[in-house]
Motif scaffolding. Structure first.
Motif, PDB file in Angstrom:
ATOM      1  N   LEU A 195       3.880  15.355  -4.999  1.00 49.08           N
ATOM      2  CA  LEU A 195       3.498  13.948  -5.163  1.00 49.08           C
ATOM      3  C   LEU A 195       3.395  13.263  -3.801  1.00 49.08           C
ATOM      4  O   LEU A 195       2.453  12.486  -3.562  1.00 49.08           O
ATOM      5  N   ARG A 196       4.326  13.546  -2.903  1.00 54.53           N
ATOM      6  CA  ARG A 196       4.240  12.993  -1.557  1.00 54.53           C
ATOM      7  C   ARG A 196       2.981  13.508  -0.860  1.00 54.53           C
ATOM      8  O   ARG A 196       2.292  12.753  -0.153  1.00 54.53           O
ATOM      9  N   GLY A 197       2.666  14.783  -1.075  1.00 52.02           N
ATOM     10  CA  GLY A 197       1.448  15.346  -0.505  1.00 52.02           C
ATOM     11  C   GLY A 197       0.199  14.691  -1.055  1.00 52.02           C
ATOM     12  O   GLY A 197      -0.762  14.437  -0.314  1.00 52.02           O
ATOM     13  N   PHE A 198       0.215  14.368  -2.345  1.00 48.96           N
ATOM     14  CA  PHE A 198      -0.908  13.667  -2.963  1.00 48.96           C
ATOM     15  C   PHE A 198      -1.109  12.302  -2.317  1.00 48.96           C
ATOM     16  O   PHE A 198      -2.237  11.905  -1.994  1.00 48.96           O
ATOM     17  N   ASP A 199      -0.019  11.603  -2.083  1.00 46.72           N
ATOM     18  CA  ASP A 199      -0.071  10.283  -1.450  1.00 46.72           C
ATOM     19  C   ASP A 199      -0.648  10.376  -0.041  1.00 46.72           C
ATOM     20  O   ASP A 199      -1.519   9.590   0.351  1.00 46.72           O
ATOM     21  N   LEU A 200      -0.165  11.354   0.737  1.00 43.31           N
ATOM     22  CA  LEU A 200      -0.637  11.502   2.122  1.00 43.31           C
ATOM     23  C   LEU A 200      -2.073  12.025   2.171  1.00 43.31           C
ATOM     24  O   LEU A 200      -2.842  11.634   3.070  1.00 43.31           O
TER      25      LEU A 200
END
Length: 372
Positions: free
Chosen positions: A15-20
């Protein structure tokens, strides 16, 4: 470089990767492409990938709150070993170090620190600094307070923010309390200030992001993330029930945001209470969805590539915002310009973030994870 534990929460990294990925690849490429396409329906898509001017909430307004929220999600896992640590001074030194580094990186990204020009130095103006402040508040609460007291103080932060915002101003760009406080305290070191030929300076009429008083609600956003992280860490009733609880909390926060917005509007630039609840609700729903699909159902294969961004999120953000790789792309592909025409700028932007992707991918493959 840091050792990555085997039981690391996969849904959080993805999810953090999706945001970035949205921040340092998808959105900038989409925007520059959209500016060259004469498609009416595409303008509606681009509208969602820009910030709301004042009252309201768009998709792109979720990117920053999600970044803060996920900082909080990881904290119950990383702070578990610190709560019983007798050497609290060592722990606080680590917290202070992270706070200062995030603040400095924020000044590098948006505070013009590398410009070495005091006239254009901005002290508090960036997402990383909001994360730093929220992290500091959450860290103090997690180390020293019971869970019930954490909830009570989080509510108290809300009320502390709400009182002067409601009774000592209004919710217009120039008339709100947070705006007045930032102008008074930050002065010429506030982002958006401009200098005149005679050496005087003035505030920009178009810059209305607030930071000092909004730090209270930055802290609330990070604390909401810690509550979600605690739910997943405790795992009561199994992963399926945890996912359901995340959905329920998310929906409850959206409902509360709707009620509170009747009194205090949803304004991302001020990080109002209703905006904090609204974005927090969406963050809980996204976390629940990713947790259900990845950690409960075990569907990671098609999304694992997002860990390239998620496990080096600060590196991705700083490189994506500070380093311009377009000159490299232009130097090896300038011959394409006659063939691509007006879309050559799209290619330069795409190539810029593609280089960043390959840097992060190399770091990921070599298990290099930079932590602050």
């Amino acid at each position: 470089m840091e050792h990555i534990p085997a039981n690391r929460l996969a849904s959080l990294d993805i999810l953090r990767g999706f945001d970035l990925f949205l921040l340092v690849f998808f959105q900038p490429v989409l925007v520059v492409l959209g500016h060259h396409l004469n498609l009416p329906w595409f303008k509606e898509v681009l509208w969602q990938f820009d910030h709301e001017v004042w009252v309201g909430f768009r998709f792109w307004d979720l990117v920053m709150p999600l970044f803060l929220f996920m900082t909080g999600v990881s904290m119950p896992f990383s702070f578990a070993k610190f709560r019983d640590n007798s050497d609290k001074g060592r722990v606080y030194r680590k917290i202070l170090k992270r706070f200062l580094l995030l603040f400095i990186f924020g000044m590098i990204v948006q505070g013009n620190l590398l410009g070495l020009n005091p006239q254009h130095l901005y002290l508090y103006s960036n997402t990383l600094q909001a994360i730093a402040t929220g992290y500091l508040i959450a860290a103090i609460l997690l180390l020293n307070c019971s869970f019930r007291l954490q909830i009570f103080i989080t509510i108290l932060l809300f009320l502390t923010y709400w009182i002067p915002m409601t009774f000592l101003g209004d919710f217009t760009p120039d008339g709100n309390f947070a705006e007045k406080l930032d102008c008074r305290v930050l002065g010429r070191f506030r982002d958006g200030t401009s200098w005149n030929a005679d050496g005087s300076w003035s505030f920009s009429p178009s810059y209305h992001y607030t930071w000092i008083w909004s730090s209270l609600t930055f802290g609330v956003t990070v604390m909401l993330g810690t509550f979600a992280g605690k739910m997943m860490k405790d795992g009561k009733g199994g992963k399926r029930k945890v996912a359901i609880r995340l959905f329920i909390v998310g929906l409850a926060l959206l409902a509360l945001a709707g009620v509170w917005s009747l009194q205090m509007p949803v304004i991302k630039r001020l990080w109002t209470c209703s905006m904090t609840l609204l974005s927090g609700g969406y963050c809980f729903l996204l976390m629940g969805l990713f947790y259900y699909w990845i950690d409960y159902k075990g569907n990671t294969l098609e999304l694992n590539w997002l860990k390239i961004y998620g496990m080096n999120s600060i590196t991705a953000y700083v490189l994506g915002e500070v380093i311009n790789f377009r000159s490299i792309v232009a130097s090896v592909s300038y011959g394409l310009e006659p063939y691509l025409g007006k879309y050559y700028s799209v290619w330069l932007t795409f190539g810029n973030y593609l280089i960043l992707f390959f840097i992060l991918r190399t770091m990921y493959k070599k298990r290099i994870f930079l932590r602050i």
